[in-house]
Every structure is written in C-alpha cells, then in structure tokens.
Design a protein around this motif. Structure first.
Motif, PDB file in Angstrom:
ATOM      1  N   VAL A   1    -192.924 -18.286 -25.854  1.00  0.00           N
ATOM      2  CA  VAL A   1    -191.669 -19.029 -25.874  1.00  0.00           C
ATOM      3  C   VAL A   1    -190.569 -18.237 -25.189  1.00  0.00           C
ATOM      4  N   PHE A   2    -190.460 -16.960 -25.541  1.00  0.00           N
ATOM      5  CA  PHE A   2    -189.435 -16.129 -24.926  1.00  0.00           C
ATOM      6  C   PHE A   2    -189.694 -15.949 -23.437  1.00  0.00           C
ATOM      7  N   LEU A   3    -190.962 -15.842 -23.073  1.00  0.00           N
ATOM      8  CA  LEU A   3    -191.288 -15.672 -21.668  1.00  0.00           C
ATOM      9  C   LEU A   3    -190.948 -16.917 -20.865  1.00  0.00           C
ATOM     10  N   SER A   4    -191.145 -18.065 -21.469  1.00  0.00           N
ATOM     11  CA  SER A   4    -190.773 -19.311 -20.782  1.00  0.00           C
ATOM     12  C   SER A   4    -189.271 -19.360 -20.530  1.00  0.00           C
ATOM     13  N   CYS A   5    -188.471 -18.765 -21.437  1.00  0.00           N
ATOM     14  CA  CYS A   5    -187.026 -18.706 -21.221  1.00  0.00           C
ATOM     15  C   CYS A   5    -186.700 -17.868 -19.993  1.00  0.00           C
ATOM     16  N   VAL A   6    -187.407 -16.755 -19.826  1.00  0.00           N
ATOM     17  CA  VAL A   6    -187.184 -15.899 -18.655  1.00  0.00           C
ATOM     18  C   VAL A   6    -187.529 -16.658 -17.375  1.00  0.00           C
ATOM     19  N   VAL A   7    -188.691 -17.289 -17.368  1.00  0.00           N
ATOM     20  CA  VAL A   7    -189.113 -18.030 -16.178  1.00  0.00           C
ATOM     21  C   VAL A   7    -188.135 -19.158 -15.880  1.00  0.00           C
ATOM     22  N   LEU A   8    -187.691 -19.854 -16.916  1.00  0.00           N
ATOM     23  CA  LEU A   8    -186.744 -20.944 -16.722  1.00  0.00           C
ATOM     24  C   LEU A   8    -185.416 -20.426 -16.170  1.00  0.00           C
ATOM     25  N   SER A   9    -184.986 -19.256 -16.644  1.00  0.00           N
ATOM     26  CA  SER A   9    -183.731 -18.680 -16.150  1.00  0.00           C
ATOM     27  C   SER A   9    -183.844 -18.310 -14.678  1.00  0.00           C
ATOM     28  N   ILE A  10    -184.948 -17.708 -14.301  1.00  0.00           N
ATOM     29  CA  ILE A  10    -185.143 -17.330 -12.896  1.00  0.00           C
ATOM     30  C   ILE A  10    -185.207 -18.574 -12.013  1.00  0.00           C
ATOM     31  N   MET A  11    -185.922 -19.585 -12.487  1.00  0.00           N
ATOM     32  CA  MET A  11    -186.007 -20.822 -11.709  1.00  0.00           C
ATOM     33  C   MET A  11    -184.642 -21.487 -11.595  1.00  0.00           C
ATOM     34  N   ALA A  12    -183.861 -21.468 -12.677  1.00  0.00           N
ATOM     35  CA  ALA A  12    -182.525 -22.058 -12.627  1.00  0.00           C
ATOM     36  C   ALA A  12    -181.629 -21.297 -11.655  1.00  0.00           C
ATOM     37  N   THR A  13    -181.798 -19.965 -11.585  1.00  0.00           N
ATOM     38  CA  THR A  13    -180.990 -19.164 -10.665  1.00  0.00           C
ATOM     39  C   THR A  13    -181.279 -19.523  -9.218  1.00  0.00           C
ATOM     40  N   TYR A  14    -182.555 -19.643  -8.874  1.00  0.00           N
ATOM     41  CA  TYR A  14    -182.900 -19.951  -7.487  1.00  0.00           C
ATOM     42  C   TYR A  14    -182.605 -21.404  -7.151  1.00  0.00           C
ATOM     43  N   ALA A  15    -182.746 -22.280  -8.123  1.00  0.00           N
ATOM     44  CA  ALA A  15    -182.354 -23.674  -7.884  1.00  0.00           C
ATOM     45  C   ALA A  15    -180.860 -23.761  -7.627  1.00  0.00           C
ATOM     46  N   GLY A  16    -180.079 -22.996  -8.410  1.00  0.00           N
ATOM     47  CA  GLY A  16    -178.641 -22.977  -8.180  1.00  0.00           C
ATOM     48  C   GLY A  16    -178.271 -22.340  -6.863  1.00  0.00           C
ATOM     49  N   ALA A  17    -179.048 -21.295  -6.443  1.00  0.00           N
ATOM     50  CA  ALA A  17    -178.768 -20.643  -5.168  1.00  0.00           C
ATOM     51  C   ALA A  17    -178.984 -21.609  -4.008  1.00  0.00           C
ATOM     52  N   ILE A  18    -180.027 -22.428  -4.114  1.00  0.00           N
ATOM     53  CA  ILE A  18    -180.280 -23.424  -3.056  1.00  0.00           C
ATOM     54  C   ILE A  18    -179.165 -24.465  -3.038  1.00  0.00           C
ATOM     55  N   LYS A  19    -178.774 -24.905  -4.226  1.00  0.00           N
ATOM     56  CA  LYS A  19    -177.696 -25.908  -4.327  1.00  0.00           C
ATOM     57  C   LYS A  19    -176.378 -25.337  -3.807  1.00  0.00           C
ATOM     58  N   THR A  20    -176.084 -24.067  -4.173  1.00  0.00           N
ATOM     59  CA  THR A  20    -174.831 -23.458  -3.751  1.00  0.00           C
ATOM     60  C   THR A  20    -174.805 -23.203  -2.254  1.00  0.00           C
ATOM     61  N   ALA A  21    -175.958 -22.949  -1.660  1.00  0.00           N
ATOM     62  CA  ALA A  21    -176.013 -22.733  -0.211  1.00  0.00           C
ATOM     63  C   ALA A  21    -175.582 -23.975   0.548  1.00  0.00           C
ATOM     64  N   ILE A  22    -175.796 -25.140  -0.062  1.00  0.00           N
ATOM     65  CA  ILE A  22    -175.410 -26.405   0.580  1.00  0.00           C
ATOM     66  C   ILE A  22    -174.003 -26.827   0.153  1.00  0.00           C
ATOM     67  N   LYS A  23    -173.751 -26.719  -1.137  1.00  0.00           N
ATOM     68  CA  LYS A  23    -172.454 -27.127  -1.689  1.00  0.00           C
ATOM     69  C   LYS A  23    -171.931 -26.007  -2.566  1.00  0.00           C
ATOM     70  N   PRO A  24    -170.802 -25.381  -2.179  1.00  0.00           N
ATOM     71  CA  PRO A  24    -170.277 -24.258  -2.960  1.00  0.00           C
ATOM     72  C   PRO A  24    -169.910 -24.681  -4.377  1.00  0.00           C
ATOM     73  N   SER A  25    -169.989 -23.704  -5.290  1.00  0.00           N
ATOM     74  CA  SER A  25    -169.667 -23.980  -6.682  1.00  0.00           C
ATOM     75  C   SER A  25    -168.159 -23.944  -6.889  1.00  0.00           C
ATOM     76  N   ASN A  26    -167.728 -24.327  -8.077  1.00  0.00           N
ATOM     77  CA  ASN A  26    -166.305 -24.375  -8.408  1.00  0.00           C
ATOM     78  C   ASN A  26    -165.758 -23.057  -8.926  1.00  0.00           C
ATOM     79  N   PHE A  27    -166.626 -22.066  -9.070  1.00  0.00           N
ATOM     80  CA  PHE A  27    -166.183 -20.777  -9.592  1.00  0.00           C
ATOM     81  C   PHE A  27    -165.423 -20.020  -8.511  1.00  0.00           C
ATOM     82  N   SER A  28    -164.313 -19.418  -8.907  1.00  0.00           N
ATOM     83  CA  SER A  28    -163.487 -18.672  -7.962  1.00  0.00           C
ATOM     84  C   SER A  28    -163.017 -17.381  -8.612  1.00  0.00           C
ATOM     85  N   VAL A  29    -162.529 -16.500  -7.751  1.00  0.00           N
ATOM     86  CA  VAL A  29    -162.016 -15.215  -8.187  1.00  0.00           C
ATOM     87  C   VAL A  29    -160.565 -15.106  -7.744  1.00  0.00           C
TER      88      VAL A  29
END
Length: 1028
Positions: free
Chosen positions: A251-279
C-alpha cells in the motif's frame, strides 16, 4: 625350473578346465543366459545394482537420496515462518514466493524515493546549484552502483539465507568483521527509522496541519512529541505481526509510485500549460509566499509585513520602500521564460552562513540598511550550508539498495533477483533524481513542497503520497533492523526473544535507539549519522568482493560476471572518501565503534567459522597464520585440494610418471599446497645420498612440469611404511595435505608383493586419515601442460555423494588452459524405485546453486538378473585368487622346497646306481625331521585344495559386486568412451583383508575399456557448498 614349469602347467590346465566346465556342465544346469537363483538364496542379490558401494551407504548416501534432501531445502528462516504461522494458525509452505519486482525492485525504489527526494532534494539543488547537485548525486549514485556490483557478485556466489547484507559480509570477511559491520548496519537501519519518522512528522506539521502545535516554544519539541508517538505506534504494528508490515508495504509503495506518476504527469501538463504557482521577489530577494496571497504592495497582508500601519503614510522598511515587487512563474512551461526552465543563475552554489538572505543574482536591487526584524519575511538560510554537509544529507537517499538484499530469505531466487532488481532500481532512481535536478529547486511554495507544484491533478497527491511513503519506509526500517539483521547478529548480542524465534528484546532495543534519533529532532542532523553507518557497511561489501576475487578460492564462482576487483577497490575508496567528506568527526567515531566491536568479538572468541576470505588469506601467511589455522577446522568454502603426490622413482632415481606432476599442476593452477614425495626402500644410513639425489630429481621434474610446491624423499624399510609416514606427517600446522594423488598400479597382477599391496594400504591409510584419494589410470596418457584440448568432455559419474569432490575437480581443471575448452557432463545412476525425471531436475537445481555449468544426464540401470558371464567372471576371479594363494610361498618355504627337490634328485640318482649294481630297493631313504613332515602334510593339503578349487562356487557377495562393476562399466563405456577424462567414485576397500585380490579385480573391471580415468574417493567431509 621344474617348479615354474609345473606352475605354468597348472595355470593352463585351470583355464582350460574353467572353459570346459562353463560350456558343458553349466549348460545343463542353466536354461538361459542369466542365473536364476533359488528362492532361498534370492536375498543375497537384493539391491545388487549398487552392491559395490553398499558398505559405505551410511557415510556416503546415494545421489538420489542426497538430491531428494537438497530439493526440499528452503532458505526461509525459522523465526519468520513460525511467527506468521502462529499469528493466523495456518501452516504455510516452506518455499519463498517473492520475485525480482516485488521482492527487490519495489522495496529499493520505496526506500530510495523517500523522504530526501520529497523534502530535501529541491533544497539541495537550490543551495548547491545545478553543477554541485550533479556532483553530489553522481558521487552517491556511483558509490551505490559500485557497491551493488560487488554485492551482486557476493549474492550470486551461493544461496544467501536471511540476514542479507550482514550474512554476505560475515561469510566473506569472518565473524569479527561481520559482527562489527553487522552492528553498524543495524545502527544505520535503526537511525533510518528515525529519519523516516522525522520526515513523516515534518510533512505532517509543515504541509498538512501547520497551525496545530503541541508545544508553542519551538518546532523541535513538536517533532519530539509527535515523533515519539509515531514511533510507539509503528513499534506496536511491528510487534503485533510482521505479516501486517509486509501487507502494508504494498500500500505504501503504491503511494510512492502514484506520487512519481503524478509528478511526471504534471510535468507534461506544465510543459504545455504553465501552472498558476508563482514566486514573489522584492528586489532580488525571494519572499515567503505563504504569508500573503497577492504579490503587490497594495496587498494589505504584504503591506503589514513591512509597514507599521495599514495606512499610506505608515513608516515602512527601507528596502521595501526602495525596491519593486516582481512576480515570476514557478514553472513557466515550454513557451515561458527559458532561463527558469534551466536557470543559468543557479548553475553555481548559493552557500552561506546561517540567517543569510537568498538573493537572485541576475536581478538588480537598491541596497538599503538591513533590518533584522524583517528578515523572517524573506527566504534565508536557517543554518550554515556547505558542499560536504549536503553530501551527508543527501546520501541516505541512496541507502535503499540494501532493502532487497535484506529480504533474501523471502526471495524465490535470491541469486537472480538481488543483482537485477538492485541495479535496475539504482539506475531508475538515479535517472529520476537527475531529472528532478533539472526541473525544480527551492524549499516550498505556498506551504507545499516545491515538487508538489508539478503534481497533477492536485499538489495534495505529492503531500499525501510522501507522507505515506515515509510511514512505510519507517516501518520497513524497524522491521529490517530488528528482524532481518538481528536474526544473523543474535549469536553475538541478542537472544531469541519469543519461543518462535521473534527477537522481542531486539525490537525494544531498536525502539530505544530510534528514539535517540527522534530526540535530535532534526532530519538534517540525523542524515549524516545514518550516512556514516551505511558507508561503513558499503565499504566492507566492496572489500569482501575484492578479497574474494584476489584470493581466487574454488568456492568463488559468482553467477554475476560483470565485476572486477578494481571496481570493488574503487567503490571502497569512494565510500571512505564520502565518509570523511560528509563529516570527519562522525567518520572517526563510527570507525572507533566498529573497531571496538571487532576487538570485543575477537576477545570473546569467534565460535563460528564461515570460510571467510581473511582465513583464506592466512593460508599464505607465516607463523601467525599457521597458529590461527590450528585454532579451528577449515571451512568448506576455503577447501581446496592440498595435494600429497606419491611418485615412484626408477633405478636411476628419475620420476617414473612425470605426467602425474603435470596433472597436479593442472588441478592446482599454482594455488594452495602441493607436496611431491617418494619412498626409497632401505635405511637412511646407507641410502641418504640417494634420497638427496632423488629429491633434487623431484625438484627438477617439478620445475619442468611447472608444479609449484615442496618435494621430499624418505627412506623406509618398506614402501608401505614410507607412504604411511608421509600420509600421517606431511605438512606443517594448518598447511597439511587433505588429498593424496597417485597412479594406478598397472602391473599389480605380476608384482603382487609391492605395488599391489602398497596401493591397497594407501587406500586404507587415507580412509582412516579422512583424506581424499585420487587414483589416475593410464597417467602417461594424460595431456601435458603444453597441450591444448580443443574440444571434448570431462565426464563425472556421480554414484554416491562423499563430499562433492567429484563436482569440484572438473571446475578446478577447467581453470587451467589445458582443459578450459572441455565441457563438463555429470551422469548419475537411478535405481528402479527412483524418479529419474525428478532426479534430473534436482541435480540441475543443485548445479545451479553451485554455480557450475554442466550437462546433466540420469542413467537408469534396470535391475537385471546376474548374467552367466558375471557369474563365470566371479568364479574365475576367486579360483585364480585361491590358486595364487596356494602358490605364494615365503622365502624360507622356497628354500626348503628347493632343498627337498635337491634331496629327491640326489636320491633318484643314488637309486639308479643301486639298481645298476643289482640293488632291489628303489625307495628314497631320508631322515624325517619335524619340518619335512610338516612340509609333506602341507603339500598334501595343497593338493587337496587344488582338487577342491575346481568344484568351488563363487561367493554371493562377490557375485553382486562383480555384477555392479560389469553393468556400471558397460554404461560408462557406452556414454564416455570418447571423453577426455572420466571421473568415477572409488569404492571403499573391503573391511576383511581376505577380499583384497577381489577388490582390485572389481576396480579393473570397472575401468575396463576406458583410457583416462580418475578414481575419486572423498575424505568424509563436504568440500563444496551452495552457500555464499
């Protein structure tokens, strides 16, 4: 002359009579080509297929029974299995079930992609810069990759039971090093639990429920209170059941895999459309964005941070008044500003003292007087940063490579899973870490980890995933520390705890040590301590592989071939360098701790001997090593044939069979001990000079045949006594021979008084001394050292298991260039009640675990009746033996016989003269002495014995043994007549010396029709092992 003629006549008559009776009388008695004994004698022929080896079945079992026991072997530890069975009341199968992916790859991924990746990697990148982060990650990943290569070589060098890394180190470097490094591994794994628990609490307090505080003064106290509660909860879970930890791991390992997959999915999405987070930056200083919502001076929250009132006429901070606000996107995407995708201003590090404000170098600002009260509004160094500190903090991220090896007891095939799973996990995680370096840097954005702003569909995926990842890694560390490592270390430190083997006291100690790490209350301070212990462990893993490779012990046969001792030394040097780079104080402390543990175990006395490399090195040392070798018997893994070569010298004191030395050279390859000896008959007073000359000739022959070793010639009253003395006393201390090599006495039938008797007594002497015996037939036909066998096979006929020497010898020969291209074939014999298919599978598995490459064939010997040929051959053998015994006279008897013949001739001549003179009596008148009377009686008995000789029936036991020899020879000749070398089990000599003649006949029949044969007789101990 008359005696020899009469003997020849009797021998010829005996052969003719045997042939005649076998053709005549026996045909009337038998109705077929096979002997069908009556029911009352049938019991004598039970199990006759292997009757030649039946006297030693208790000490040397048949191969079928040995393989059956081996097939039922499991490497699961008793404690784990019984503990889980006691929890649910279900009896489980003893076969491990975890494969490469579940058992090694995913646990390594879970430990590597843990707290450091989620909480500290982006901060390390922001502090060390792109190039510095590359250097840190590269050094650590190369260190672990080299360690994984060394670990793979050790793990594939035999079965690795539970205990994992500790087992591999202790069995390679000895109990002293194993205990010292094993305890370091235990402490490192325990502090890893503290690290993951602190990471869990940090995520909880900073990103999940930041407003909630138990103690208002400092965050450190919050970490201590929440961390202690979390530790107690995890300890309770581990104590209740290890099986629940294993189930939650997925169960815990699935959380790690899901987090990594969510990160790369977000990276692909952000490469096309920037996120709303700013500094938001004030001048070139980065503001803490969690304190306000809008990056503008008109924002009330931001205004109040720098001004004393919300009105426009308020007094504001000078730097706030002179500089403008700038808002930039945290992840601009492909179409955004490229300098942020690969920030050139972050190529170099931003090291500095504590409380230093982080400034962006490519932006200008108006300087102003510093206001320390307003520094808390900026992003600043909460403590001093430097390169070596970051190395120590990051290294725990790569320590997860041991997660798979620590599960060795639960793996279906540890030799295959550990190398593949560990190396793939290292390569995968290294690639992920490098991508993270290129993508993000910093600490947090709006109370979320920097890495979470890439997550899709929500940053909470990373937050929750990293939280459960740290929880799972903490549970795995507690389980691995107290259970998998301590189950090997408990012979030094701990008892068994529960009756089922669960180390309860070890769990309590683990919790106590883990609490020390939690009381430190800082992930950044615990990480370097953890790094020291693991670096010490990795250092000795590399050292163990290098030592075993340089020693070239026969047991060192890793299936993993992509290793070299230079890589191991490079990994060892890198580990030592990283220890002092991270913290030289911690490094010295850990070395002192390991040294104290080493001296303690050495002082207490290592009761275990595991065939380690240090003991193998001591074989080549001088007095100190010789004394140490006598303290404990040599382990199976360090066993190699230490040869005592029995040579024969001719009348010119030259070596009769120089190829015997060539074969010893090919078998030893310059390793271990070789003693070449010979015996001269006589006294040393009269033949001392000849003994010295013979020894010089031995040395010359050894030099010619490139045999490295020692030579010795002794003078004794008989060959038998001389060889007996050599077998008993050759060698010094621990450097003593354990195997005897000699040539088969080809002319034993003609020279029955010397070579025949010497060979038999040598077999008995080596058996009594528990030494192996190698007897080479047709030794002059063996290849010389200059020859190269282009092809062919070395056939091993494994009839009985007497220690595994038959398996080891072909491997040792294959290391020499003469036999290198020969393939190994192993034949074993199946009886009628054996499952030949299962035997073949078991033997193949056994060879796989031994790391030996050979073709396996199981030969089925059908239980046939005794043939007439076998019956007749046994009869001829016994008749010849009986006749030769009758004809064997001592020297005194020969003189008396010659005197008797002389007296008879003299009497006959006198009688002829008397007859010519008219005498009437033709009798021989002699004085009857007591000796002459006894000779006449013995003569009468001999005549009666010769008459009974042709009416005798063969012994049933001899018939069965001859049947074994004949049938086995037929099979061996059929399968191996064209082999370069045939290795056979040598049956033991008869316990009753009356069967000595028959024993030699059995061996002759067994080897008939074969050119190069090596009879092998084990020394009564195991010489080959499946273990690492």
């Amino acid at each position: 002359m008359i005696l020899s003629t009469s003997c020849l006549f009797i021998h010829w008559f005996f052969l003719f009579f045997s042939f005649f009776t076998s053709k005549g009388d026996d045909n009337r008695r038998e109705s077929s080509a096979f002997i069908n004994p009556d029911m009352d004698t049938e019991t004598y022929y039970e199990g006759k297929n292997m009757a030649l080896f039946e006297e030693e079945m208790d000490s040397t079992p048949m191969v079928s029974s040995f393989l059956n026991k081996l097939a039922n072997y499991t490497n699961l530890t008793q404690g784990v299995r019984e503990h889980e069975e006691a929890e649910d009341g279900v009896r489980r199968a003893a076969v491990p079930h975890m494969g490469t992916f579940i058992g090694v790859y995913l646990p390594c991924m879970q430990n590597i992609l843990g707290v450091i990746l989620f909480l500290r990697l982006t901060w390390i990148v922001g502090t060390a810069g792109i190039l510095g982060s590359f250097a840190i990650v590269s050094m650590c990943c190369i260190c672990t990759l080299l360690t994984a290569i060394s670990m793979s070589a050790i793990a594939t060098n035999g079965v690795v039971p539970a205990g994992g890394s500790y087992y591999m180190i202790s069995r390679s470097l000895g109990p002293e090093f194993g205990g010292a490094v094993g305890l370091c591994l235990y402490l490192g794994t325990t502090f890893a639990g503290s690290l993951y628990i602190l990471g869990t609490i940090e995520i909880l307090l900073l990103y999940i429920i930041p407003p909630e505080k138990v103690v208002k003064e400092t965050t450190a106290n919050d970490m201590r209170i929440y961390g202690t509660c979390c530790l107690l909860l995890m300890a309770l879970v581990v104590f209740v059941g290890v099986k629940y930890v294993n189930k939650l791991a997925l169960v815990f390992l699935s959380c790690v895999v899901l987090s990594i997959m969510a990160t790369y999915a977000g990276a692909i999405k952000t490469a096309i459309k920037p996120s709303n987070f700013s500094v938001c930056l004030l001048g070139n200083r980065t503001l803490k964005n969690e304190m306000f919502e809008k990056c503008a001076k008109t924002d009330v929250e931001l205004w109040n941070l720098f001004c004393d009132s919300p009105y426009l006429n308020a007094t504001c901070d000078e730097y706030f008044a002179l500089n403008n606000l700038t808002e930039i996107q945290a992840t601009p995407g492909v179409l955004g500003e490229p300098v942020l995708v690969f920030p050139l201003d972050n190529l170099w590090g931003n090291y500095g003292p504590d409380n230093m404000v982080i400034e962006r170098k490519n932006l200008s600002s108006v300087p102003a007087e510093a206001n320390n009260d307003k520094l808390k509004n900026y992003v600043f160094n909460d403590w001093a940063t430097y390169f070596t500190l970051l190395v120590g903090i990051y290294f725990p991220s790569v320590t997860g490579i041991m997660a798979g090896s620590n599960r060795s007891g639960d793996l279906r095939d540890a030799q295959r899973s550990i190398p593949i799973g560990t190396i793939l996990a290292i390569l995968t995680t290294s690639f992920i870490c490098i991508l993270e370096i290129l993508n993000v840097f910093g600490f947090s954005v709006k109370t979320k980890p920097v890495i979470s702003i890439l997550a899709w569909p929500s940053p909470w995926v990373i937050v929750i995933g990293s939280f459960f990842s740290c929880c799972g890694a903490g549970l795995q560390s507690l389980t691995g520390a107290h259970h998998r490592v301590i189950e090997g270390l408990q012979e030094w430190v701990f008892g068994h705890g529960k009756a089922n083997g669960e180390p309860t006291w070890a769990l309590l100690l683990t919790v106590g040590i883990c609490e020390i790490g939690i009381l430190i209350a800082s992930l950044d301070h615990v990480a370097p301590i953890l790094s020291m212990f693991f670096l010490m462990c990795y250092l000795f893993v590399n050292l163990a592989c290098a030592v075993q490779t340089l020693l070239c012990t026969p047991n060192w046969r890793p299936r993993f071939k992509f290793y070299h001792w230079t890589l191991s030394f490079l990994g060892m040097s890198l580990c030592l360098s990283l220890m002092f780079i991270s913290s030289w104080i911690y490094a010295l402390v850990v070395i002192v701790i390991a040294g104290c543990i080493y001296k303690y175990i050495e002082y207490k006395g290592a009761v275990k001997e595991w065939g380690d490399g240090i003991r193998g090195l001591s074989l080549n040392a001088a007095r100190y090593a010789l004394i140490r070798l006598e303290e404990a018997p040599l382990h199976t893994k360090n066993w190699r044939p230490q040869l005592l070569v029995l040579c024969k010298l001719n009348s010119d004191l030259e070596v009769t069979h120089p190829r015997l030395l060539s074969f010893a050279t090919q078998l030893k390859a310059g390793k271990g001990l070789t003693i070449v000896c010979s015996v001269l008959e006589g006294t040393y007073m009269t033949r001392g000079d000849e003994a010295k000359k013979g020894e010089q000739n031995l040395k010359a022959a050894m030099a010619a045949e490139k045999t490295k070793g020692f030579s010795h010639v002794v003078v004794s009253s008989s060959l038998r006594d001389g060889f007996s003395i050599l077998i008993q006393s050759a060698g010094l201390g621990g450097m003593k021979h354990n195997a005897v090599l000699m040539a088969w006495p080809t002319g034993w039938k003609q020279d029955r008084d010397s070579s025949y008797f010497t060979c038999l007594e040598t077999v008995r002497e080596t058996t009594s001394a528990h030494q192996a015996l190698l007897v080479a037939k047709n030794i002059d036909h063996f290849p010389a050292n200059q020859e190269r066998l282009k092809e062919g096979t070395v056939d091993v006929w494994w009839i009985v298991h007497d220690g595994g020497l038959l398996m080891l010898l072909p491997f040792l020969l294959s290391q020499h260039k003469v036999w290198r291209k020969c393939k190994m074939r192993i034949f074993t014999v199946a009886q009628m009640d054996d499952n030949s298919i299962q035997m073949k599978k078991d033997l193949q598995m056994f060879l796989y675990q031994l790391r030996l490459n050979a073709v396996v064939e199981v030969v089925e010997m059908v239980r046939l009746d005794i043939s007439a040929f076998t019956y007749e051959k046994t009869l001829v053998m016994e008749q010849r033996s009986q006749m030769l015994k009758q004809m064997q006279l001592s020297r005194t008897e020969r003189e008396r016989e010659a005197q008797l013949i002389h007296d008879r001739n003299t009497a006959s001549h006198s009688a002829a003269n008397d007859k010519a003179a008219g005498a009437t009596s033709d009798r021989v008148h002699m004085t009857w002495t007591k000796d002459k009377l006894q000779n006449e009686r013995n003569k009468h008995k001999e005549n009666m014995a010769v008459k009974d000789m042709f009416n005798m029936k063969p012994n049933h036991s001899n018939v069965r043994r001859m049947h074994t020899a004949v049938k086995l020879n037929e099979v061996v000749v059929k399968k191996s007549c064209n082999s370069e070398l045939v290795l056979l089990n040598m049956p033991g000599p008869p316990k009753n010396k009356k069967g000595d003649d028959n024993y030699m006949e059995f061996l002759e029949v067994l080897m008939e029709g074969l050119d190069r044969v090596l009879l092998v007789r084990g020394g009564g101990r195991e010489v080959i092992t499946i273990y690492s």
